[in-house]
Design an enzyme around this catalytic site. Structure first.
Site, PDB file in Angstrom:
ATOM      1  N   GLY A   1      44.890   2.621  85.921  1.00 27.27           N
ATOM      2  CA  GLY A   1      45.021   3.441  87.117  1.00 27.27           C
ATOM      3  C   GLY A   1      43.529   4.126  86.278  1.00 27.27           C
TER       4      GLY A   1
ATOM      5  CD  GLU B   1      40.586   8.886  83.855  1.00 28.84           C
ATOM      6  OE1 GLU B   1      41.235   7.529  84.132  1.00 28.84           O
ATOM      7  OE2 GLU B   1      39.052   9.170  82.685  1.00 28.84           O
TER       8      GLU B   1
ATOM      9  CD  GLU C   1      45.163   6.332  84.726  1.00 28.24           C
ATOM     10  OE1 GLU C   1      44.089   6.841  84.110  1.00 28.24           O
ATOM     11  OE2 GLU C   1      45.498   5.309  84.416  1.00 28.24           O
TER      12      GLU C   1
ATOM     13  CD  GLU D   1      40.603   5.457  78.592  1.00 25.33           C
ATOM     14  OE1 GLU D   1      41.562   6.128  78.752  1.00 25.33           O
ATOM     15  OE2 GLU D   1      40.442   6.081  79.827  1.00 25.33           O
TER      16      GLU D   1
ATOM     17  CE1 TYR E   1      41.400   2.180  76.891  1.00 27.94           C
ATOM     18  CE2 TYR E   1      43.088   2.778  77.527  1.00 27.94           C
ATOM     19  CZ  TYR E   1      41.885   3.102  77.922  1.00 27.94           C
ATOM     20  OH  TYR E   1      41.303   2.593  79.064  1.00 27.94           O
TER      21      TYR E   1
ATOM     22  NE  ARG F   1      46.813  -3.165  84.505  1.00 25.21           N
ATOM     23  CZ  ARG F   1      47.480  -2.603  84.438  1.00 25.21           C
ATOM     24  NH1 ARG F   1      49.097  -2.488  84.700  1.00 25.21           N
ATOM     25  NH2 ARG F   1      48.242  -1.809  83.214  1.00 25.21           N
TER      26      ARG F   1
HETATM   27  N1  BES Z   1      40.219   5.625  82.663  1.00 25.61           N
HETATM   28  C1  BES Z   1      41.050   4.224  82.595  1.00 25.61           C
HETATM   29  C2  BES Z   1      40.785   2.959  82.867  1.00 25.61           C
HETATM   30  C3  BES Z   1      38.984   2.769  83.118  1.00 25.61           C
HETATM   31  C4  BES Z   1      38.673   2.576  81.471  1.00 25.61           C
HETATM   32  C5  BES Z   1      37.782   2.508  84.082  1.00 25.61           C
HETATM   33  C6  BES Z   1      37.332   2.124  80.810  1.00 25.61           C
HETATM   34  C7  BES Z   1      36.423   1.876  83.227  1.00 25.61           C
HETATM   35  C8  BES Z   1      36.500   2.135  81.828  1.00 25.61           C
HETATM   36  C9  BES Z   1      42.350   4.815  82.397  1.00 25.61           C
HETATM   37  O1  BES Z   1      42.627   5.810  82.722  1.00 25.61           O
HETATM   38  C10 BES Z   1      43.265   3.765  81.852  1.00 25.61           C
HETATM   39  O2  BES Z   1      43.129   4.266  80.617  1.00 25.61           O
HETATM   40  N2  BES Z   1      43.716   2.523  82.396  1.00 25.61           N
HETATM   41  C11 BES Z   1      44.592   1.557  81.844  1.00 25.61           C
HETATM   42  C12 BES Z   1      46.176   2.249  81.769  1.00 25.61           C
HETATM   43  C13 BES Z   1      46.556   2.343  80.190  1.00 25.61           C
HETATM   44  C14 BES Z   1      48.020   3.124  80.872  1.00 25.61           C
HETATM   45  C15 BES Z   1      46.196   1.681  79.145  1.00 25.61           C
HETATM   46  C16 BES Z   1      44.766   0.401  82.732  1.00 25.61           C
HETATM   47  O3  BES Z   1      43.437   0.807  83.374  1.00 25.61           O
HETATM   48  O4  BES Z   1      45.514  -0.566  82.228  1.00 25.61           O
HETATM   49 ZN    ZN Z   2      42.376   5.988  80.790  1.00 25.31          ZN
END
Ligand code: BES
Ligand code: ZN
Length: 631
Positions: A294, A296, A321, A343, A406, A579
């Site tokens: 996702g 945000e 998100e 994150e 994260y 993905r």
């Molecule tokens: N903001 C991130 C996506 C992102 C991270 C884009 C680094 C570009 C560089 C998004 O909020 C995210 O963390 N997505 C995760 C899902 C989450 C539930 C762990 C993903 O893409 O899996």
């Molecule tokens: Zn994120």
């Protein structure tokens, strides 16, 4: 060299900040941690405060063309403004009266793109006429075959971390907030959506030439990586007073049912950490090539269709998100080295939303799996310096230490919660979001806010938290909190029986959530015989699983064992799903298997590459060339 220059400029920043009226944009932070090495901009001299886009979307040439009108705040003596651009065709730059301004494009840096330096001549608004290139790194142009409907093309942008400079000439740094508006003109049978307020209805305005025009406005200052759009054959379904979902018609029912609880999530999130400040919360479910789980984008979260598994077990991604509407979009990492402030906070907050809606055990299941992920990442990346919650890595700002920002970041906050108690912690966090709303933040800024407003000189508390170790040191401090899940403990027992030689047919997967599947599959040792893998695949239907998480985990296991009967499933999966989190480990796994795997990886990538977003394609190319692990 550039960093030293920025530091020199910072010394002169204070008078400008002090001279601003209260209504002007929040000043850019000037502490050493806040210096962004991934931008060419010198915001202390001149900064963009508003971006106005007027772009025509051309699917034939795969380009966007039109104008960007930038409002600028600058020191009285500022001669020029420096913007970030990546491979844009610039036709002209003028001031608001149409007077031509001098400009130069600097050398192309492979990570940063180029500096576009514009002589201001006193101007405080400039108009850039330009066109993007077909290879723009933020944009993925999909042919009809790659959509659900298979009839019409599709286009979307992904700005984070530093891709937006390939379609917007602005200061592309998360610490330089900008309001914006946009007009997109698209083919008459397509719909445009953006991460902003819609000004022209769901269908836009029909033009005499058969095209359609859509207008948008974001009147809150946002970091420019959050400017996002998509164009496709899109339909909308309302889910509540503030929420709804956009996707292609054939996906609408499944998406609406999977995300039915979104309105409750917004309520739960607001109850925890303060009002939802963005008006609507809509979601867009993209085609499977979308590079993330996702993204945000404000008012319009972008989501991969791989989270729609029919059992709502992956709606933690929606909670995630949504949580970014506070941590990330409201209080924003000043640079990508501080990405844990986005994150890690969000991963913690996401888990609190899931607990509020579905109870402690379900939240424990996600937290326990994150613990597994943290242990994996600590093994791979944890010994390196700069792997505190704050990851100080150079090169590609998207390549942090796996997902330690994260996992370690969220555990850091969970540890504080446990130490000071939930009530005190929640009250603090709520006040933190209020104090720093619509501003950039650094790790040092967070720690100092915490000391001032939560710790308040309590030496014993300070000692027990180990804040600096959490934030800056490698490894895991001994006060980390491991939450364990009963549900996953049951899976562990099933797994133990299987590992002891028990038959695959005894593994009862009926009703398993994605998380239970992952605990089981990731726990199988990587030394299985072909016969044992065949038995497992036959009993559990892994090669044909429609759950993309299950498919990816199975294929990882198969690859680690050089199990060739799974290769057709790998091919089908990796040419359809883009993905990163689900396909990078497959390429990385192949590359760990010597010539056997490298050959398969190269052949697969040659075919799959055109189906990947440019940023994902670049990451996988680095995995295959050997300069990066799967992180
Ligand atoms: N903001 C991130 C996506 C992102 C991270 C884009 C680094 C570009 C560089 C998004 O909020 C995210 O963390 N997505 C995760 C899902 C989450 C539930 C762990 C993903 O893409 O899996
Ligand atoms: Zn994120």
């Amino acid at each position: 060299m550039r960093i030293l220059l920025a530091a020199a400029l910072m010394a002169t920043a204070a008078p400008l900040a002090a001279a601003q009226p209260a209504s002007s944009p929040a000043p850019v932070l000037t502490t050493p941690e806040a210096v962004d090495i991934w931008t060419h901009a010198a915001p202390e001299v001149a900064r963009v405060t508003h971006v106005g886009l007027d772009l025509d979307v051309d699917f034939t040439s795969k380009t966007l063309g039109g104008t960007a009108t930038l409002d600028i705040q600058a020191r009285p003596d500022a001669k020029d403004i420096v913007l970030d651009v990546d491979d844009l065709d610039i036709a002209s730059i003028t001031d608001a009266q149409g007077k031509a301004l001098q400009w130069t494009v600097g050398a192309d840096d492979p990570e940063l793109g180029s500096a576009l330096t514009v002589q201001l001549d006193g101007a405080r608004q400039i108009i850039i006429a330009y066109r993007t290139k077909p290879g723009a790194t933020a944009l993925q142009w999909l042919p009809p075959e790659m959509t659900a409907g298979k009839k019409k093309p599709y286009l979307f942008s992904q700005g984070q971390p530093i891709n937006n400079r390939s379609w917007i000439p602005t200061q592309d740094s998360p610490g330089i907030r900008q309001t914006w508006d946009a007009t997109l003109t698209v083919p008459g049978d397509l719909v445009a959506v953006m991460s902003a307020e819609k000004l022209s209805g769901d269908k836009g305005e029909a033009l005499a030439d058969g095209r359609r025009r859509f207008r948008f406005r974001m009147d809150k200052p946002v970091p420019p990586y959050l400017i996002a759009f998509a164009v496709g054959d899109l339909k909308f379904r309302s889910l509540g007073p503030r929420s709804g979902v956009w996707t292609e018609a054939s996906m609408l029912d499944a998406a609406a049912s999977e995300f039915a609880d979104v309105e409750k999530m917004i309520d739960a999130a607001s109850d925890l950490y303060g009002p939802y400040r963005w008006g609507r919360y809509d979601m867009l479910v993209l085609p499977p090539s979308f590079p993330y789980g996702g993204m945000e984008n404000p008012m319009l979260t972008f989501l991969t269709p791989t989270i729609i598994t029919g059992d709502r077990s992956n709606t933690d991604v929606v909670a995630h998100e949504l949580a970014h509407s506070w941590s990330g979009n409201l209080v924003t990492n000043a640079t990508w080295s501080d990405s844990w402030l986005n994150e890690g906070f969000t991963t913690y907050f996401e888990n609190r939303i899931m607990e509020a809606l579905y109870g402690k055990e379900r939240a424990a299941m996600y937290a326990d799996l994150d613990w597994d992920g943290m242990m994996r990442d600590l093994k791979t990346f944890g010994g390196k310096s700069g792997t505190g919650a704050r990851t100080r890595l150079h090169g590609d700002p998207g390549a942090t230490g796996g997902q330690l920002d994260y996992f370690k970041g969220s555990n850091f906050l969970r540890m504080i919660e446990k130490t000071v108690g939930r009530d005190r912690w929640d009250a603090y966090l709520r006040s933190y979001f209020d104090r720093h709303a619509f501003q950039p933040q650094t790790t040092a800024g967070f720690l100092s806010d915490l000391r001032k407003n939560l710790i308040k000189g309590d030496a014993k508390l300070e000692l027990s938290l180990q804040l600096d170790r959490w934030a800056y040191a490698a490894g895991l401090p001994d006060n980390a909190v491991h939450i364990t899940s009963e549900t996953l403990a049951v899976i562990d027992r099933t797994l133990a029986a299987y590992k002891n030689g028990g038959p695959a047919s005894a593994v009862q997967t009926e009703g398993w959530s994605t998380q239970e599947w992952l605990r089981f599959l990731n726990g199988i040792p990587r030394n299985q015989s072909a016969a044992r893998l065949a038995e497992l695949d036959r009993a559990l239907g892994l090669s044909n699983s429609n759950n993309a998480y299950v498919r990816s985990a199975w294929l990882e296991l198969a690859i680690a064992n050089r199990y060739e009967p799974a290769l057709p499933s790998l091919h089908e999966f990796a040419t359809r799903v883009g993905r990163g989190l689900l396909i990078r480990p497959l390429y990385a796994g192949l590359m760990e298997q010597g010539d056997w795997g490298a050959k398969i990886a190269r052949t697969l990538f040659t075919e799959a590459r055109p189906t990947y977003h440019p940023s994902t394609a670049a990451q996988i190319e680095r995995i295959i060339e050997g300069s990066e692990s799967a992180g």
